[in-house]
Design an enzyme around this catalytic site. Structure first.
Site, PDB file in Angstrom:
ATOM      1  N   SER A 477       0.814  -1.211   0.000  1.00 48.89           N
ATOM      2  CA  SER A 477       0.000   0.000   0.000  1.00 48.89           C
ATOM      3  C   SER A 477       0.853   1.269   0.000  1.00 48.89           C
ATOM      4  O   SER A 477       1.502   1.579  -0.995  1.00 48.89           O
ATOM      5  CB  SER A 477      -0.938  -0.037   1.208  1.00 48.89           C
ATOM      6  OG  SER A 477      -1.953   0.917   1.086  1.00 48.89           O
ATOM      7  N   ASP A 488       9.910   6.058 -10.059  1.00 47.37           N
ATOM      8  CA  ASP A 488       9.458   6.786 -11.252  1.00 47.37           C
ATOM      9  C   ASP A 488      10.205   8.098 -11.442  1.00 47.37           C
ATOM     10  O   ASP A 488      10.519   8.495 -12.572  1.00 47.37           O
ATOM     11  CB  ASP A 488       7.950   7.055 -11.165  1.00 47.37           C
ATOM     12  CG  ASP A 488       7.126   5.786 -11.343  1.00 47.37           C
ATOM     13  OD1 ASP A 488       7.662   4.805 -11.889  1.00 47.37           O
ATOM     14  OD2 ASP A 488       5.957   5.771 -10.924  1.00 47.37           O
ATOM     15  N   LYS A 503      -0.808  -4.151  -3.279  1.00 44.12           N
ATOM     16  CA  LYS A 503      -2.087  -3.557  -2.858  1.00 44.12           C
ATOM     17  C   LYS A 503      -2.181  -2.151  -3.428  1.00 44.12           C
ATOM     18  O   LYS A 503      -1.474  -1.246  -3.005  1.00 44.12           O
ATOM     19  CB  LYS A 503      -2.194  -3.515  -1.341  1.00 44.12           C
ATOM     20  CG  LYS A 503      -3.485  -2.871  -0.843  1.00 44.12           C
ATOM     21  CD  LYS A 503      -3.510  -2.769   0.675  1.00 44.12           C
ATOM     22  CE  LYS A 503      -4.774  -2.067   1.161  1.00 44.12           C
ATOM     23  NZ  LYS A 503      -4.821  -0.643   0.795  1.00 44.12           N
TER      24      LYS A 503
END
Length: 714
Positions: A477, A488, A503
């Site tokens: 999560s 990224d 998740k």
């Protein structure tokens, strides 16, 4: 579509009405209790259908799944229920959707519970009878312990046979351990030889004691209401794995974990043969101030104010803690058995206790000439009920400042086993390491995408040096959002198992019922967490199912456990949305060569290859039936122990790492007012010194630091 605020209002109105209806008619009648259950179940079902991100149709097919899953919840290894029980209950298999919709009285869970109570009584008599006689470990027979590979038993004889093997297996484990200890201690001073028959009898006695404690606990802490709570959870979990129902006590435990504080008596507990005992007292806490509670007092009963005391004999410490903790300023009465044999009832008022030993902490690893900062982040915690309460992003920022003062050459952030937490804290955390930009995208149930709310708008950067994030398959999560954003933005290197948990859904808590007090969001009927959004990386990919794939992959002890999101059949699917504009980090150097070199070293590392091979073998071995023949069992156990021991060696760093804490933290570690907390801190520090994964990551950071220095010198 209802707004988030509207969703909460809907739930409060719905369940507030439910609460008052119950309060105005309750006189302890079974019919009225069932009516409350029906209303509670129907209300949960309504919220799921109307507000879940991707609701499944609550129909006959859904009903069949609830039927199967609830029975499995109560009897996972199929050793309690008979096939005839399942046949009797089959009449409910396609009617549970009607119960959930509130058009039919709740009958299934109570009837299952009634049968369960009867089977529990019978099972206690069965295992006691089996354990009263010696086992023959020369026979060639085996046991299958995976309930998914078993059928329900047909009749009493078949059930007794299943229990005979189960008790024989438990006894064999202890018997073999006793044989090994006898062999190991044979030449020791004061050694007393015990015959095989004596060791076998003692092994059965140990199993009997454990079984009695287990079933005492079931009878005291898993009553019909607790089973009904499990039933509701089966319903919510079938919508997706992260929509849950929290009864009041569990809701409180969730809040405590997220905030790092709770209201209790200021004592830690431990269990031994005498029962649940006071292990330590917090100086200044309610128990300490009373002067009536001392270490080694045995707690026999717990009462909420003037309510009837609950006998906690046979309770585990976790069960006792749930009763002792409560809401701020409330009274709890402990019945204590003193060391002199006397019994005393002590009244205490619950006070705030802060669990700072579970907060972010840091250390420095000296790697040759390089100093690498290490930050441990166990949760993305936040005190939701206190605007000025604990926030993990603020705590991480403080640790970064400490490490910068040490002039570290790089920083490692460890989110292994971090199951997530507050989404807002992730945004603030990422903002410590990037200039500004979006951190995560969120998609609503209706398809609307929010790419602007969850962004860092602060151009300042707290730390701009080499960065690595450690993950494993239990990083979930919020941990995945953090690692994904760092990856990224090309801000740092992610290192760990083949993927994180996977998740990619967002939950919101919905309180059910009437508020308990003015200090918290807790209510009489607990709360449910509802999945109402999915989140996505800034590159458009979801973390759902796939998780985050590290830049550098290392073999992991739990790699082959079926414990990730993708292993749950009710998990929501993976998908993608458009990429949101963002500017990757420009740190003045490209660390892709560091990643390539690290992966090449992992591939060429014979120890890591052996570790992975061993893990695969252990996983295959675990799938096989277990022999109940003494010689066969010992031979197999010998191989397992040898493999595990070899793995433990491989999982340790070649040389003990030079790890120390900064001056500002030395008192916390070495002069802590709470001796127990101080010992926990020191044990944590000691564990870092032999962690192979930290060793590998520290070397990776050192390579990044060298590359940055070389780039700066050109």
């Amino acid at each position: 579509m209802k707004s988030r605020k509207g969703l909460l209002v809907l739930a409060i109105v719905l369940f507030g009405g439910l609460f008052f209806a119950f309060r105005s008619t309750s006189h302890g009648s079974t019919d009225i209790i069932i009516t409350l259950k029906q209303r509670l179940l129907a209300g949960v079902g309504q919220i799921l259908e109307e507000n879940h991100y991707s609701p499944k149709n609550i129909n006959d097919d859904f009903s069949r799944k609830v039927f199967k899953r609830f029975i499995e919840e109560l009897d996972g290894d199929k050793s309690h229920f008979l096939q005839s029980d399942i046949n009797i209950l089959k009449k409910y298999e396609t009617t549970l959707d009607d119960e959930i919709h509130g058009t039919q009285e709740v009958m299934f869970a109570p009837e299952v519970s009634k049968i369960y109570d009867q089977r529990i009584k019978e099972v206690r008599a069965i295992y006691k009878d089996i354990l009263s006689k010696p086992f023959d470990f020369t026979k060639d027979e085996s046991i299958v312990t995976d309930g998914d590979k078993l059928n329900y038993v047909n009749g009493e004889a078949e059930r007794k046979e299943r229990w005979r093997k189960k008790m024989k297996y438990y006894t064999l484990e202890r018997y073999v351990d006793a044989l090994e200890q006898r062999e190991k201690n044979k030449g020791a001073k004061d050694f007393k030889f015990k015959a095989d028959s004596t060791l076998e009898r003692e092994a059965r006695e140990k199993v009997l004691k454990t079984m009695n404690e287990t079933y005492d606990r079931i009878s005291k802490t898993f009553k019909e209401d607790d089973r009904f709570n499990s039933y509701i959870n089966v319903v919510t979990n079938l919508m997706d794995p992260h929509s849950d129902y929290f009864p009041p006590v569990e809701k409180r435990a969730f809040d405590e974990r997220m905030s790092g504080k709770f209201y209790g008596i200021g004592a830690s507990l431990q269990k031994d043969d005498a029962g649940v005992k006071i292990a330590t007292l917090v100086t200044g806490g309610a128990a300490w101030k009373s002067g009536k509670v001392v270490v080694n007092d045995v707690i026999t009963k717990v009462a909420q104010g003037d309510a009837e005391p609950v006998d906690i004999t046979g309770f585990e410490t976790t069960d006792a803690v749930k009763l002792i903790r409560g809401n701020k300023g409330t009274e709890v009465k402990l019945t204590l058995k003193k060391q002199d044999g006397s019994v005393q009832v002590v009244s205490l008022i619950r006070e705030e206790v802060v669990q700072d030993e579970l907060d972010v902490r840091s250390a420095v690893v000296q790697n040759g000439k390089d100093k690498i900062g290490y930050i441990w982040l166990p949760d993305f915690y936040a005190d939701f009920e206190n605007e000025n309460g604990h926030r993990c992003s603020q705590d991480v920022a403080r640790e970064v400042v400490k490490l910068k003062a040490e002039k570290v050459d790089g920083i490692v952030i460890d989110v292994r086993n971090n199951g997530g937490g507050a989404l807002y804290e992730v945004v603030k955390m990422v903002g410590l390491f990037i200039k500004s930009g979006p951190v995560v995208q969120v998609k609503e149930r209706g398809g609307k995408i929010d790419a602007n709310t969850w962004r860092d708008g602060d151009e300042s950067v707290l730390y701009d040096g080499p960065l690595a994030v450690m993950v494993n398959e239990f990083s979930a999560s919020a941990s995945e959002i953090f690692a994904g954003a760092i990856q990224d933005y090309k801000r740092g290197i992610i290192i760990g198992s083949t993927s994180t948990y996977g998740k990619g859904t967002v939950q919101r808590q919905i309180p059910l019922g009437k508020p308990n007090d003015a200090f918290s969001t807790r209510t009489d009927l607990g709360a449910m967490t509802l999945t109402f959004q999915k989140f996505y990386r800034v590159n458009g990919g979801s973390t759902q199912l796939k998780g985050i794939v590290p830049d550098v992959v290392l073999p992991d002890p739990y790699e082959y456990y079926k414990a990730r999101e993708k292993d749950n059949p009710e998990a929501l699917p993976y998908d993608e949305i458009p990429k949101v504009p963002y500017t990757p980090w420009n740190g003045g150097y490209d660390f892709s060569s560091v990643v390539a070199n690290a992966n090449a070293k992992v591939k060429a590392n014979a120890n890591l290859t052996l570790l992975n091979t061993n893990l695969q073998w252990l996983n295959r071995n675990n799938e096989l039936p277990t022999s109940l023949n003494l010689n066969t069992y010992r031979e197999r156990l010998k191989k397992v122990i040898a493999t595990v021991n070899q793995n433990n060696t491989l999982l340790k760093s070649k040389e003990e790492l030079n790890v120390y804490v900064v001056d500002a933290d030395k008192d916390k570690f070495y002069n802590n007012p709470s001796e127990q907390k101080g010992e926990l801190y020191k044990a944590w520090l000691k564990g870092l010194k032999t962690d192979m994964y930290i060793d590998e990551t520290v070397h990776l950071i050192s390579e990044m630091a060298k590359l940055k220095t070389q780039t700066a010198q050109k």
